[in-house]
Structures are given as structure tokens and as C-alpha cells.
Design an enzyme around this catalytic site. Structure first.
Site, PDB file in Angstrom:
ATOM      1  N   ARG A   5       0.102  -7.181  14.170  1.00 40.44           N
ATOM      2  CA  ARG A   5      -0.479  -6.182  13.264  1.00 40.44           C
ATOM      3  C   ARG A   5      -1.457  -6.843  12.290  1.00 40.44           C
ATOM      4  O   ARG A   5      -2.491  -6.275  11.950  1.00 40.44           O
ATOM      5  CB  ARG A   5       0.629  -5.444  12.511  1.00 40.44           C
ATOM      6  CG  ARG A   5       1.230  -4.317  13.355  1.00 40.44           C
ATOM      7  CD  ARG A   5       2.628  -3.921  12.935  1.00 40.44           C
ATOM      8  NE  ARG A   5       2.754  -3.525  11.566  1.00 40.44           N
ATOM      9  CZ  ARG A   5       3.875  -3.632  10.855  1.00 40.44           C
ATOM     10  NH1 ARG A   5       4.972  -4.108  11.413  1.00 40.44           N
ATOM     11  NH2 ARG A   5       3.905  -3.245   9.611  1.00 40.44           N
TER      12      ARG A   5
ATOM     13  N   ARG B 113      11.685  -6.047   4.314  1.00 38.10           N
ATOM     14  CA  ARG B 113      11.649  -4.606   4.557  1.00 38.10           C
ATOM     15  C   ARG B 113      12.385  -4.265   5.851  1.00 38.10           C
ATOM     16  O   ARG B 113      13.051  -3.233   5.944  1.00 38.10           O
ATOM     17  CB  ARG B 113      10.190  -4.131   4.653  1.00 38.10           C
ATOM     18  CG  ARG B 113      10.073  -2.642   4.855  1.00 38.10           C
ATOM     19  CD  ARG B 113       8.638  -2.175   4.757  1.00 38.10           C
ATOM     20  NE  ARG B 113       7.853  -2.519   5.935  1.00 38.10           N
ATOM     21  CZ  ARG B 113       6.548  -2.316   6.042  1.00 38.10           C
ATOM     22  NH1 ARG B 113       5.877  -1.806   5.040  1.00 38.10           N
ATOM     23  NH2 ARG B 113       5.898  -2.632   7.144  1.00 38.10           N
TER      24      ARG B 113
ATOM     25  N   LYS C  88       0.813  -1.218   0.000  1.00 40.11           N
ATOM     26  CA  LYS C  88       0.000   0.000   0.000  1.00 40.11           C
ATOM     27  C   LYS C  88       0.849   1.273   0.000  1.00 40.11           C
ATOM     28  O   LYS C  88       0.597   2.187  -0.795  1.00 40.11           O
ATOM     29  CB  LYS C  88      -0.895  -0.085   1.251  1.00 40.11           C
ATOM     30  CG  LYS C  88      -1.827   1.006   1.517  1.00 40.11           C
ATOM     31  CD  LYS C  88      -2.772   0.583   2.649  1.00 40.11           C
ATOM     32  CE  LYS C  88      -2.078  -0.004   3.869  1.00 40.11           C
ATOM     33  NZ  LYS C  88      -1.451   0.977   4.760  1.00 40.11           N
TER      34      LYS C  88
ATOM     35  N   ARG D  28      -8.634   2.970   9.920  1.00 44.62           N
ATOM     36  CA  ARG D  28      -8.161   1.635  10.272  1.00 44.62           C
ATOM     37  C   ARG D  28      -9.166   0.866  11.114  1.00 44.62           C
ATOM     38  O   ARG D  28      -8.890  -0.251  11.518  1.00 44.62           O
ATOM     39  CB  ARG D  28      -6.856   1.771  11.056  1.00 44.62           C
ATOM     40  CG  ARG D  28      -5.699   1.022  10.426  1.00 44.62           C
ATOM     41  CD  ARG D  28      -4.474   1.325  11.269  1.00 44.62           C
ATOM     42  NE  ARG D  28      -3.346   0.530  10.912  1.00 44.62           N
ATOM     43  CZ  ARG D  28      -2.433   0.881  10.028  1.00 44.62           C
ATOM     44  NH1 ARG D  28      -2.553   1.984   9.348  1.00 44.62           N
ATOM     45  NH2 ARG D  28      -1.396   0.093   9.817  1.00 44.62           N
TER      46      ARG D  28
ATOM     47  N   ARG E 222      12.688  -0.218  11.130  1.00 45.85           N
ATOM     48  CA  ARG E 222      11.396  -0.057  11.802  1.00 45.85           C
ATOM     49  C   ARG E 222      11.293  -1.005  12.975  1.00 45.85           C
ATOM     50  O   ARG E 222      11.384  -2.211  12.818  1.00 45.85           O
ATOM     51  CB  ARG E 222      10.252  -0.302  10.821  1.00 45.85           C
ATOM     52  CG  ARG E 222       9.859   0.941  10.075  1.00 45.85           C
ATOM     53  CD  ARG E 222       8.722   0.680   9.131  1.00 45.85           C
ATOM     54  NE  ARG E 222       7.497   0.182   9.795  1.00 45.85           N
ATOM     55  CZ  ARG E 222       6.307   0.228   9.217  1.00 45.85           C
ATOM     56  NH1 ARG E 222       6.173   0.761   8.016  1.00 45.85           N
ATOM     57  NH2 ARG E 222       5.256  -0.248   9.841  1.00 45.85           N
TER      58      ARG E 222
HETATM   59  P1  ADP Z   1       1.507  -1.101   8.288  1.00 43.96           P
HETATM   60  O1  ADP Z   1       0.278  -0.794   7.476  1.00 43.96           O
HETATM   61  O2  ADP Z   1       2.612  -1.690   7.483  1.00 43.96           O
HETATM   62  O3  ADP Z   1       1.202  -1.880   9.527  1.00 43.96           O
HETATM   63  P2  ADP Z   1       1.758   1.737   9.010  1.00 43.96           P
HETATM   64  O4  ADP Z   1       2.994   2.493   8.742  1.00 43.96           O
HETATM   65  O5  ADP Z   1       0.531   2.099   8.242  1.00 43.96           O
HETATM   66  O6  ADP Z   1       2.143   0.223   8.825  1.00 43.96           O
HETATM   67  O7  ADP Z   1       1.384   1.855  10.565  1.00 43.96           O
HETATM   68  C1  ADP Z   1       2.308   1.535  11.565  1.00 43.96           C
HETATM   69  C2  ADP Z   1       1.648   1.641  12.950  1.00 43.96           C
HETATM   70  O8  ADP Z   1       1.174   2.982  13.154  1.00 43.96           O
HETATM   71  C3  ADP Z   1       0.404   0.775  13.145  1.00 43.96           C
HETATM   72  O9  ADP Z   1       0.715  -0.539  13.516  1.00 43.96           O
HETATM   73  C4  ADP Z   1      -0.321   1.546  14.268  1.00 43.96           C
HETATM   74  O10 ADP Z   1       0.266   1.302  15.523  1.00 43.96           O
HETATM   75  C5  ADP Z   1      -0.044   2.991  13.909  1.00 43.96           C
HETATM   76  N1  ADP Z   1      -1.114   3.568  13.063  1.00 43.96           N
HETATM   77  C6  ADP Z   1      -1.008   3.987  11.771  1.00 43.96           C
HETATM   78  N2  ADP Z   1      -2.179   4.432  11.300  1.00 43.96           N
HETATM   79  C7  ADP Z   1      -3.066   4.308  12.329  1.00 43.96           C
HETATM   80  C8  ADP Z   1      -4.453   4.598  12.497  1.00 43.96           C
HETATM   81  N3  ADP Z   1      -5.194   5.088  11.488  1.00 43.96           N
HETATM   82  N4  ADP Z   1      -5.018   4.329  13.697  1.00 43.96           N
HETATM   83  C9  ADP Z   1      -4.307   3.837  14.707  1.00 43.96           C
HETATM   84  N5  ADP Z   1      -3.009   3.536  14.626  1.00 43.96           N
HETATM   85  C10 ADP Z   1      -2.381   3.762  13.463  1.00 43.96           C
END
Ligand code: ADP
Length: 194
Positions: free
Chosen positions: A144, A127, A13, A88, A133
Site C-alpha cells: 500500500r 492498528r 488521515k 488516490r 483489517r
Molecule cells: P489506507 O489509506 O490506510 O491504506 P483506506 O481505508 O483508505 O486505507 O483504503 C483501504 C483500501 O481500499 C486501499 O488499499 C484500496 O484497495 C481501497 N481504496 C480506498 N480508496 C480507494 C480509491 N480512491 N481508489 C482505489 N482504491 C481505493
């Protein structure tokens, strides 16, 4: 164009959103990037979010709404945006709708990138070697994925009910998936049924 991208962790994504940003000239708004920046800068929000992210849990909805509201208030979103990582869960989807309704800028297109969960674990391990990360360890990735299944997967249904969702297969090359997404957006623009 106001576009929401959905997809499990490791679905590609973020990669696709970055390419679309170049192609369409729309700002790529990634809540993951916004949060990681806040963590690095040690803002109050960042300090609050860091431990939650390291467990692979969701940052509280009210914190996220404030973050996204601030970002969508900036002038570069005038012509649209690509939202990556938000909403989310269903509560966030409803908050986003309310916010965008107030701004008179409703979501126009939602694209979900579908991917086999087994592929995801392998992709993310790769990654983790390239990027630093702290939430890319296997245990946290599995959490996750669980959070995604339980909380984020229903968001697709929310948008499907509103006639906004298109799903694309994410198991091709980066270029192939990009072409799929662009063709979905082209069809939307020419007014063909989704
Ligand atoms: P990925 O989709 O690969 O898990 P992201 O970079 O989108 O990674 O998100 C990393 C972390 O950031 C998530 O696991 C969560 O803890 C937090 N996060 C990101 N977007 C949200 C959201 N909309 N609501 C709550 N937590 C979020």
C-alpha cells in the site's frame, strides 16, 4: 467547506477526518469505509473489491467514481464534506474535478498529512491488533505504501498547481495534528494567503 484530506496509509488521515467531522459538522466520506462496508454486505461491488483490497492495490477508477458519485449525491453533503481516501491517483483527481464542477461544488481546501514511512509501519501494526483489517499485514502495508508513492503522491502536486494544497506535519499527537489542521482551515476562512 469542501475538503480533501491526503496522506499515506497510517498517516492518521482517518482519525483526523473523524474528529473534523465532529468539529465542523461535515460528513466524513471515507472510501475505505465505504468499500469495507460493501465487502461486509457482500454487494456486487464488495465482491469485486475484496481481493484487490487484500493485495493493497487500487480498486478500478470507474468503480470508485460510481461509488463516490452515489455518495456525493446524498443530501447531507449540501454544506460540504471531508473526503478521505479519494482521489488516490491523477485520473481520480481529474474525475472528481469534473464531477464537482458539474455539481457546482468545487474542492476548496486540500490538506496533506505528512509522515515518516518508518512510523507508519509501526502505527499500522498497532492498528491491526485493534481492528480486524485483513489488509494490515506487514507485506500488504508495504505494498500500500508503494502504491501510495507511485500513484497517490502525485495528487498533491495536482492540487498544489491549483493553489489548494496545504501540508501539515503528522508526527505530533492526535490533538496537535488536529489543531494544525483547524488552524489551516481558519486561515482559509479568514481569507489569508495559503
Ligand atoms: P489506507 O489509506 O490506510 O491504506 P483506506 O481505508 O483508505 O486505507 O483504503 C483501504 C483500501 O481500499 C486501499 O488499499 C484500496 O484497495 C481501497 N481504496 C480506498 N480508496 C480507494 C480509491 N480512491 N481508489 C482505489 N482504491 C481505493
Amino acid at each position: 467547506m469542501r475538503i480533501v484530506l491526503l496522506g499515506a496509509p497510517g498517516s492518521g488521515k482517518g482519525t483526523q477526518a473523524a474528529l473534523l467531522e465532529q468539529h465542523l459538522g461535515l460528513p466524513h466520506i471515507s472510501t475505505g469505509v465505504l468499500l469495507r462496508t460493501a465487502v461486509q454486505e457482500q454487494t456486487e461491488l464488495g465482491l469485486q473489491a475484496a481481493a484487490i483490497m487484500d493485495r493493497g492495490e487500487l480498486v478500478p477508477d470507474d468503480v470508485m467514481l460510481e461509488l463516490i458519485e452515489q455518495r456525493l449525491g446524498r443530501p447531507d453533503v449540501d454544506r460540504g464534506f471531508l473526503l478521505d481516501g479519494y482521489p488516490r491517483n491523477l485520473a481520480q483527481a481529474e474525475s472528481l474535478d469534473a464531477l464537482l464542477e458539474r455539481l457546482d461544488q468545487p474542492v476548496e481546501e486540500v490538506i496533506q498529512i505528512d509522515i515518516d514511512p518508518e512510523q507508519v509501519i509501526a502505527r499500522i501494526a498497532k492498528r491491526a491488533e485493534q481492528e480486524d483489517r485483513s489488509d494490515d499485514t506487514e507485506e500488504v502495508v508495504r505494498n500500500r505504501m508503494r502504491v501510495y508513492q507511485e500513484q497517490t503522491a502525485p495528487v498533491a502536486g495536482y492540487y498544489a498547481e491549483r493553489g489548494l494544497l496545504t501540508r501539515v506535519l503528522g508526527d505530533g499527537s492526535i490533538e496537535e495534528v488536529q489543531q494544525l489542521i483547524l488552524s489551516v482551515l481558519d486561515q482559509g476562512e479568514s481569507g489569508l494567503p495559503a
